[in-house]
Write a protein that holds these residues in place. Structure first.
Motif, short mmCIF file in Angstrom:
data_model
loop_
_atom_site.label_atom_id
_atom_site.label_comp_id
_atom_site.label_asym_id
_atom_site.label_seq_id
_atom_site.Cartn_x
_atom_site.Cartn_y
_atom_site.Cartn_z
N LYS A 1 101.03 -34.50 99.30
CA LYS A 1 100.45 -34.62 100.64
C LYS A 1 99.00 -34.16 100.65
N ILE A 2 98.69 -33.07 99.93
CA ILE A 2 97.32 -32.58 99.86
C ILE A 2 96.41 -33.63 99.22
N CYS A 3 96.93 -34.31 98.19
CA CYS A 3 96.16 -35.35 97.49
C CYS A 3 96.18 -36.69 98.22
N ARG A 4 96.87 -36.74 99.36
CA ARG A 4 96.98 -37.96 100.17
C ARG A 4 97.56 -39.13 99.38
N VAL A 5 98.63 -38.83 98.64
CA VAL A 5 99.33 -39.86 97.88
C VAL A 5 100.54 -40.31 98.70
N LYS A 6 100.68 -41.62 98.87
CA LYS A 6 101.79 -42.16 99.64
C LYS A 6 103.09 -42.03 98.84
N ILE A 7 104.12 -41.49 99.48
CA ILE A 7 105.43 -41.29 98.85
C ILE A 7 106.37 -42.39 99.36
N PHE A 8 107.00 -43.13 98.43
CA PHE A 8 107.92 -44.20 98.81
C PHE A 8 109.36 -43.71 98.86
N SER A 9 109.75 -42.86 97.90
CA SER A 9 111.12 -42.34 97.91
C SER A 9 111.18 -41.03 97.16
N LEU A 10 112.21 -40.24 97.48
CA LEU A 10 112.43 -38.95 96.83
C LEU A 10 113.93 -38.80 96.60
N GLU A 11 114.31 -38.59 95.35
CA GLU A 11 115.71 -38.35 95.00
C GLU A 11 115.80 -37.03 94.25
N VAL A 12 116.71 -36.18 94.67
CA VAL A 12 116.91 -34.90 94.00
C VAL A 12 118.30 -34.91 93.40
N GLY A 13 118.38 -34.62 92.09
CA GLY A 13 119.67 -34.62 91.40
C GLY A 13 119.80 -33.41 90.51
N ALA A 14 120.85 -33.40 89.72
CA ALA A 14 121.14 -32.27 88.84
C ALA A 14 120.06 -32.08 87.77
N GLN B 1 96.97 -36.58 89.57
CA GLN B 1 98.08 -36.23 88.69
C GLN B 1 97.99 -34.78 88.23
N LEU B 2 96.78 -34.33 87.92
CA LEU B 2 96.58 -32.95 87.47
C LEU B 2 96.97 -31.96 88.55
N VAL B 3 96.52 -32.19 89.77
CA VAL B 3 96.85 -31.30 90.89
C VAL B 3 98.35 -31.27 91.14
N CYS B 4 98.98 -32.44 91.14
CA CYS B 4 100.42 -32.51 91.40
C CYS B 4 101.24 -31.88 90.28
N ALA B 5 100.82 -32.05 89.04
CA ALA B 5 101.54 -31.45 87.91
C ALA B 5 101.37 -29.93 87.92
N ALA B 6 100.22 -29.44 88.35
CA ALA B 6 99.98 -27.99 88.37
C ALA B 6 100.77 -27.31 89.49
N ALA B 7 101.18 -28.05 90.49
CA ALA B 7 101.90 -27.46 91.62
C ALA B 7 103.27 -26.90 91.21
N GLY B 8 103.94 -27.53 90.24
CA GLY B 8 105.26 -27.05 89.81
C GLY B 8 105.22 -25.66 89.19
N PRO B 9 104.43 -25.48 88.12
CA PRO B 9 104.34 -24.14 87.53
C PRO B 9 103.77 -23.11 88.50
N LEU B 10 102.83 -23.53 89.36
CA LEU B 10 102.26 -22.59 90.32
C LEU B 10 103.35 -22.08 91.27
#
Length: 149
Positions: free
Chosen positions: A3-16, A31-40
C-alpha cells in the motif's frame, strides 16, 4: 508495504506455507521495499522483549533467517532487487548467481559441521540444500499482467 508503494493488489491467499499475493508488476525499488517489510516486521518483535521474551527471540531468529540472501526468502528478493537497481537488465541474473553461490557456501559449511558434530546439523544442511535446488525455479514478480509474490 504494498500500500505504501501504491501497488495494486489483485488477490491474497494465506495458507500453511505462507501467503501468496497477486499484484501488478513492480519496479525493483518497490520490490526492495516490499521484501524488506517482512524481516522488519519480525525484528520489530524485539520491542516486546520485556513482556514476551520468547516471542521476541523467535522474531529475531525468523528475521535474521529471512534476511539470508537466498530466494525465495526476502533476503534473496532484496538481493535481486538491489542488483537490478545497480545493473538494470542484468541484476536479476546476477542476484540469482550470488544467491546460488552463497547457498553453496552455507551448504558446504553445514556439511563440514555435520561431519564434525554429528547429526545436529543434518536438518539445517538438508534445508539449505532444498533451498539451493529451488533457486532457479523463481516465479518472477515482473512477468505478465500480474506479479506473484
Amino acid at each position: 508495504a504494498l500500500k505504501i508503494c501504491r501497488v495494486k493488489i489483485f488477490s491474497l491467499e494465506v495458507g500453511a506455507f505462507g501467503a501468496k499475493i497477486e499484484t501488478e508488476p513492480m519496479t525493483p525499488t518497490q520490490q526492495l521495499v516490499c521484501a524488506a517489510a517482512g524481516p522488519l516486521g519480525s525484528l520489530l518483535l524485539l520491542l516486546t522483549v520485556k513482556w514476551m521474551p520468547l516471542l521476541s527471540l523467535m522474531g529475531l531468529l525468523q528475521g535474521f533467517f529471512n534476511l539470508l540472501p537466498l530466494y525465495p526468502m526476502d533476503g534473496g528478493r532484496m538481493l535481486e532487487s538491489i542488483c537490478e537497481i545497480c545493473i538494470p537488465g542484468r541484476g536479476e541474473m546476477l542476484g540469482k548467481r550470488i544467491g546460488k553461490g552463497i547457498s553453496f557456501l552455507i551448504l558446504l559449511l553445514l556439511i563440514c559441521d555435520l561431519f564434525a558434530l554429528g547429526r545436529r546439523s543434518f536438518a539445517a544442511a538438508l534445508s539449505i540444500f532444498l533451498i539451493h535446488r529451488t533457486l532457479g525455479r523463481k516465479i518472477s514478480c515482473k512477468d505478465g499482467p500480474m506479479g506473484l509474490q
